[in-house]
Design a protein around this motif. Structure first.
Motif, PDB file in Angstrom:
ATOM      1  N   GLU A 103     132.470  55.334  84.051  1.00 21.51           N
ATOM      2  CA  GLU A 103     133.977  55.093  83.999  1.00 21.51           C
ATOM      3  C   GLU A 103     134.758  56.227  83.930  1.00 21.51           C
ATOM      4  O   GLU A 103     136.147  56.381  84.462  1.00 21.51           O
ATOM      5  CB  GLU A 103     134.199  54.237  82.658  1.00 21.51           C
ATOM      6  CG  GLU A 103     133.535  52.671  82.752  1.00 21.51           C
ATOM      7  CD  GLU A 103     133.660  52.093  81.507  1.00 21.51           C
ATOM      8  OE1 GLU A 103     134.320  53.037  80.530  1.00 21.51           O
ATOM      9  OE2 GLU A 103     133.049  51.012  81.404  1.00 21.51           O
ATOM     10  N   ARG A 104     134.304  57.397  83.252  1.00 16.92           N
ATOM     11  CA  ARG A 104     135.054  58.605  83.078  1.00 16.92           C
ATOM     12  C   ARG A 104     134.959  59.515  84.560  1.00 16.92           C
ATOM     13  O   ARG A 104     135.341  60.516  84.614  1.00 16.92           O
ATOM     14  CB  ARG A 104     134.138  59.571  82.468  1.00 16.92           C
ATOM     15  CG  ARG A 104     134.788  59.026  80.624  1.00 16.92           C
ATOM     16  CD  ARG A 104     134.019  60.074  79.687  1.00 16.92           C
ATOM     17  NE  ARG A 104     134.512  59.479  78.507  1.00 16.92           N
ATOM     18  CZ  ARG A 104     135.386  60.116  77.657  1.00 16.92           C
ATOM     19  NH1 ARG A 104     136.026  60.930  78.306  1.00 16.92           N
ATOM     20  NH2 ARG A 104     135.622  59.882  76.539  1.00 16.92           N
ATOM     21  N   ARG A 120     127.315  53.909  81.353  1.00 14.60           N
ATOM     22  CA  ARG A 120     128.556  53.111  81.813  1.00 14.60           C
ATOM     23  C   ARG A 120     129.789  53.896  81.550  1.00 14.60           C
ATOM     24  O   ARG A 120     130.655  54.003  82.254  1.00 14.60           O
ATOM     25  CB  ARG A 120     128.526  51.547  81.088  1.00 14.60           C
ATOM     26  CG  ARG A 120     127.569  50.665  81.306  1.00 14.60           C
ATOM     27  CD  ARG A 120     127.111  50.454  83.142  1.00 14.60           C
ATOM     28  NE  ARG A 120     125.909  49.971  83.118  1.00 14.60           N
ATOM     29  CZ  ARG A 120     125.021  50.291  83.923  1.00 14.60           C
ATOM     30  NH1 ARG A 120     125.409  51.242  84.952  1.00 14.60           N
ATOM     31  NH2 ARG A 120     123.805  49.645  84.259  1.00 14.60           N
ATOM     32  N   ASP A 121     129.790  54.404  80.333  1.00 16.97           N
ATOM     33  CA  ASP A 121     130.732  55.554  79.851  1.00 16.97           C
ATOM     34  C   ASP A 121     131.051  56.609  81.030  1.00 16.97           C
ATOM     35  O   ASP A 121     132.088  56.903  81.231  1.00 16.97           O
ATOM     36  CB  ASP A 121     130.758  55.940  78.471  1.00 16.97           C
ATOM     37  CG  ASP A 121     131.822  56.683  78.011  1.00 16.97           C
ATOM     38  OD1 ASP A 121     133.065  56.030  78.098  1.00 16.97           O
ATOM     39  OD2 ASP A 121     131.799  57.634  77.276  1.00 16.97           O
ATOM     40  N   MET A 122     129.963  57.022  81.349  1.00 18.78           N
ATOM     41  CA  MET A 122     130.154  58.508  81.954  1.00 18.78           C
ATOM     42  C   MET A 122     130.632  57.978  83.405  1.00 18.78           C
ATOM     43  O   MET A 122     131.346  58.577  84.241  1.00 18.78           O
ATOM     44  CB  MET A 122     128.675  59.174  82.228  1.00 18.78           C
ATOM     45  CG  MET A 122     127.507  58.520  82.727  1.00 18.78           C
ATOM     46  SD  MET A 122     125.801  59.230  82.848  1.00 18.78           S
ATOM     47  CE  MET A 122     126.395  60.826  83.901  1.00 18.78           C
ATOM     48  N   LYS A 148     133.633  67.070  71.895  1.00 14.51           N
ATOM     49  CA  LYS A 148     133.867  66.916  73.744  1.00 14.51           C
ATOM     50  C   LYS A 148     135.025  67.395  74.027  1.00 14.51           C
ATOM     51  O   LYS A 148     135.219  67.747  75.277  1.00 14.51           O
ATOM     52  CB  LYS A 148     133.550  65.438  73.989  1.00 14.51           C
ATOM     53  CG  LYS A 148     134.551  64.458  73.183  1.00 14.51           C
ATOM     54  CD  LYS A 148     133.886  63.136  73.740  1.00 14.51           C
ATOM     55  CE  LYS A 148     134.944  62.027  73.146  1.00 14.51           C
ATOM     56  NZ  LYS A 148     134.412  60.528  73.648  1.00 14.51           N
ATOM     57  N   GLU A 205     122.546  52.560  77.447  1.00 17.84           N
ATOM     58  CA  GLU A 205     123.216  52.105  78.726  1.00 17.84           C
ATOM     59  C   GLU A 205     124.762  52.054  78.435  1.00 17.84           C
ATOM     60  O   GLU A 205     125.769  52.475  79.591  1.00 17.84           O
ATOM     61  CB  GLU A 205     122.967  50.556  78.711  1.00 17.84           C
ATOM     62  CG  GLU A 205     123.246  49.908  79.978  1.00 17.84           C
ATOM     63  CD  GLU A 205     122.781  48.456  80.285  1.00 17.84           C
ATOM     64  OE1 GLU A 205     122.886  47.743  81.368  1.00 17.84           O
ATOM     65  OE2 GLU A 205     121.918  47.946  79.364  1.00 17.84           O
ATOM     66  N   ARG A 206     125.352  52.007  77.218  1.00 20.12           N
ATOM     67  CA  ARG A 206     126.656  52.209  77.026  1.00 20.12           C
ATOM     68  C   ARG A 206     127.041  53.819  77.468  1.00 20.12           C
ATOM     69  O   ARG A 206     128.200  53.677  78.061  1.00 20.12           O
ATOM     70  CB  ARG A 206     127.169  52.004  75.397  1.00 20.12           C
ATOM     71  CG  ARG A 206     128.658  51.985  75.119  1.00 20.12           C
ATOM     72  CD  ARG A 206     128.719  51.867  73.701  1.00 20.12           C
ATOM     73  NE  ARG A 206     128.282  50.763  73.148  1.00 20.12           N
ATOM     74  CZ  ARG A 206     128.358  50.517  71.849  1.00 20.12           C
ATOM     75  NH1 ARG A 206     128.945  50.937  71.087  1.00 20.12           N
ATOM     76  NH2 ARG A 206     127.930  49.366  71.308  1.00 20.12           N
ATOM     77  N   PHE A 207     126.334  54.741  77.095  1.00 20.86           N
ATOM     78  CA  PHE A 207     126.685  55.920  77.546  1.00 20.86           C
ATOM     79  C   PHE A 207     126.612  56.187  78.936  1.00 20.86           C
ATOM     80  O   PHE A 207     127.472  56.763  79.518  1.00 20.86           O
ATOM     81  CB  PHE A 207     125.814  57.130  77.004  1.00 20.86           C
ATOM     82  CG  PHE A 207     126.245  57.429  75.522  1.00 20.86           C
ATOM     83  CD1 PHE A 207     127.154  58.701  75.219  1.00 20.86           C
ATOM     84  CD2 PHE A 207     126.421  56.671  74.280  1.00 20.86           C
ATOM     85  CE1 PHE A 207     127.625  59.143  74.039  1.00 20.86           C
ATOM     86  CE2 PHE A 207     126.812  57.193  72.981  1.00 20.86           C
ATOM     87  CZ  PHE A 207     127.376  58.274  73.010  1.00 20.86           C
ATOM     88  N   TYR A 227     125.801  63.991  79.077  1.00 23.31           N
ATOM     89  CA  TYR A 227     125.650  62.734  79.202  1.00 23.31           C
ATOM     90  C   TYR A 227     124.118  62.078  79.199  1.00 23.31           C
ATOM     91  O   TYR A 227     123.540  61.311  78.639  1.00 23.31           O
ATOM     92  CB  TYR A 227     126.505  61.686  80.134  1.00 23.31           C
ATOM     93  CG  TYR A 227     127.783  61.347  79.582  1.00 23.31           C
ATOM     94  CD1 TYR A 227     128.308  60.432  78.826  1.00 23.31           C
ATOM     95  CD2 TYR A 227     128.731  62.166  79.916  1.00 23.31           C
ATOM     96  CE1 TYR A 227     129.403  59.953  78.419  1.00 23.31           C
ATOM     97  CE2 TYR A 227     130.255  62.068  79.445  1.00 23.31           C
ATOM     98  CZ  TYR A 227     130.518  61.119  78.736  1.00 23.31           C
ATOM     99  OH  TYR A 227     131.960  60.649  78.070  1.00 23.31           O
ATOM    100  N   ASN A 231     131.077  63.569  69.877  1.00 25.07           N
ATOM    101  CA  ASN A 231     132.446  62.999  70.071  1.00 25.07           C
ATOM    102  C   ASN A 231     133.529  63.848  69.234  1.00 25.07           C
ATOM    103  O   ASN A 231     134.637  63.698  69.825  1.00 25.07           O
ATOM    104  CB  ASN A 231     132.238  61.621  69.183  1.00 25.07           C
ATOM    105  CG  ASN A 231     131.412  60.615  69.957  1.00 25.07           C
ATOM    106  OD1 ASN A 231     131.647  60.698  71.282  1.00 25.07           O
ATOM    107  ND2 ASN A 231     130.809  59.694  69.346  1.00 25.07           N
TER     108      ASN A 231
END
Length: 507
Positions: free
Chosen positions: A232-233, A228-230, A197, A224-226, A207, A194
């Motif tokens: 979304e990016r 979903r984050d990837m 990056k 799972e959050r990471f 990721y 973080n």
């Protein structure tokens, strides 16, 4: 003593003869020479005189390749490896030292936590017109993280630019994150990611590494959050990402009672469905993960059915796939079927690994079936079926120690040393504790001293076990000699090692 000298002379004569008749160096000759040199050093050195064993090399031309291959064979003997390296530098016409030789030695000494020596070697590279690279620091970083010295590892990563004069690449940064995650320091890895990056372009590999890390410590919500984050990016996950997530869900899940097993399978099948919805086909690794779940849950029929389904889909099972099924069959006592599958595996062109055979050895150990274990081991040894790993040897040594078959333990131990697979710290610890349990104090002391001479620091519990046993057996003088030996050798272990402060023991 005369026999040792004769053997040493014979090895030297063979080496010189080989050099006399080989006009051009070739890889096979170099490896044979390295084997002979390492044998001289391992079997005929004097541990109380650091250069004594190296002096036996007079008359041998040390080329960069010979030095490299010899250091490879001394990876479990940091003291001898370091003595050889210093000896090579002290020659009137020293061989040109390469970055590979420095990297090997840095890894060898850092493995036994001699980090001060490792840093000295990095600084010494410059004096030999060798510039340390990012790879040099990554070797040290991996060993620091393995020892739990994570902040020092991150500082070493920051030092790369100072020494190498170029910024670490995204690949180097990914290596740092990956190593932190593999050793369980995921929160620090996420913190480093973080913060930095924006200095590196985040990609699917970074990721995936972090998803793996969160899964490793059981934080599937964060994994799972990471994931979903990837997405979304705009970074599309690949089959490796999903396999990592699938493995995290399945690997450490509790499978008993039955409803937990069923819940784990449902969660795994959801991942399969998501992969299909994104146009990603499950591969052999995906199926191997499911097979591992069936193996852990002792579901041999389901394992065999899934193996059949893989073949019907045109997916060729790998050694890991077969090993999961073999393990399941062995743990369920179906050894005959496991042997049949092993034969099928070989006929299909898949070579069994040490882990495959370890399944049989573990089952024999559970049954205390020493004869079958010994028969299989000698069959493999005679036929050259596979190269046993240090774990294989440790299983067998532990098994025969429990059964009080000391002569077989000695045979297996000698084979392990000859093969170069070990012994490692775990091997010595297990052997010494086993001998202490049988009150074989002299043998335990012998291996304890050998362990120290190889640069392996015994665990404190090992020292305390020997200490109590020797005091109770009225062998106080022996204990004092051991303590003195450890005090003498502790200088070479590095400042990171704790001192052994033992309270007086009352009988």
């Amino acid at each position: 003593m005369a026999q040792c000298r004769f053997s040493s002379s014979l090895l030297l004569l063979r080496l010189r003869s080989a050099r006399r008749f080989s006009s051009l160096p070739n890889p096979t000759t170099t490896q044979n020479d390295a084997e002979l040199v390492s044998n001289i050093l391992l079997h005929h050195h004097n541990p109380f005189h650091a250069m004594e064993s190296s002096l036996q090399l007079h008359g041998i031309t040390l080329s960069p390749d010979l030095l490299h291959h010899t250091l490879l064979r001394l990876k479990h003997n940091s003291k001898i490896a370091l003595a050889l390296f210093h000896y090579a530098k002290s020659l009137p016409s020293p061989p040109p030292l390469t970055s590979h030789a420095f990297h090997l030695l840095i890894d060898i000494v850092a493995k036994v936590r001699q980090y001060d020596v490792a840093w000295q070697l990095i600084l010494e590279m410059d004096r030999h017109n060798l510039t340390p690279t990012a790879a040099t620091f990554l070797i040290l970083i991996r060993r620091l993280i393995a020892s739990g010295l994570t902040r020092q590892a991150v500082r070493a990563f920051d030092d790369i630019e100072t020494f190498v004069l170029t910024r670490p690449t995204a690949q180097d940064f990914c290596y740092l994150l990956d190593t932190l995650c593999k050793y369980g320091y995921v929160k620090l890895a996420a913190e480093v990611f973080n913060k930095r990056k924006h200095d590196y372009v985040a990609d699917v590999k970074m990721y995936t590494v972090l998803v793996y890390g969160w899964c490793k410590i059981g934080r599937f919500d964060m994994a799972e959050r990471f994931l979903r984050d990837m997405i979304e990016r705009g970074i599309e996950p690949n089959v490796v990402t999903y396999n990592v997530f699938l493995d995290g869900i399945c690997r450490k899940a509790s499978l008993h009672p039955q409803d937990r097993f069923e819940r784990t399978i449902r969660n795994a099948l959801k991942v399969f469905d998501e992969m299909s919805s994104r146009g990603i086909e499950p591969d052999v690794t995906s199926f191997s993960i499911l097979l591992h779940v069936y193996s852990r849950a002792h579901k041999p029929e389901l394992s065999l059915d899934k193996l059949k389904e893989m073949r019907e889909r045109g997916i060729c099972p790998t050694v890991a796939t077969y090993t999961s099924v073999v393990k399941c069959l062995c743990s369920c006592g179906r050894l005959e079927e496991a042997e049949e599958l092993l034969g099928e595996m070989v006929r299909g062109g898949v070579s069994p690994s040490a882990a495959t055979y370890n399944c049989f050895f573990k089952e024999y150990r559970g049954r205390k079936d020493s004869e079958s274990a010994l028969k299989l081991y000698r069959k493999m040894k005679k036929g050259g079926l596979f190269a046993p790993s240090v774990h294989t040897y440790n299983i067998l040594v532990g098994m025969f120690l429990q059964l009080n078959r000391v002569e077989i333990v000695r045979e297996i131990w000698d084979d392990m040393k000859e093969s170069g697979a070990g012994p490692d710290l775990d091997s010595y610890t297990m052997l010494i504790h086993g001998l202490c349990g049988k009150q074989k104090w002299r043998e335990a002391c012998q291996f304890f001293v050998e362990m120290i001479e190889k640069g392996l620091l015994p665990q404190k519990v090992t020292f305390e076990t020997l200490y109590r046993g020797l005091i109770q057996s009225d062998m106080l003088r022996t204990w004092r000699r051991l303590k003195k030996k450890l005090d003498e050798e502790s200088v070479t272990f590095g400042s990171e090692f704790p001192n052994y402060h033992l309270k007086p023991y009352r009988r």
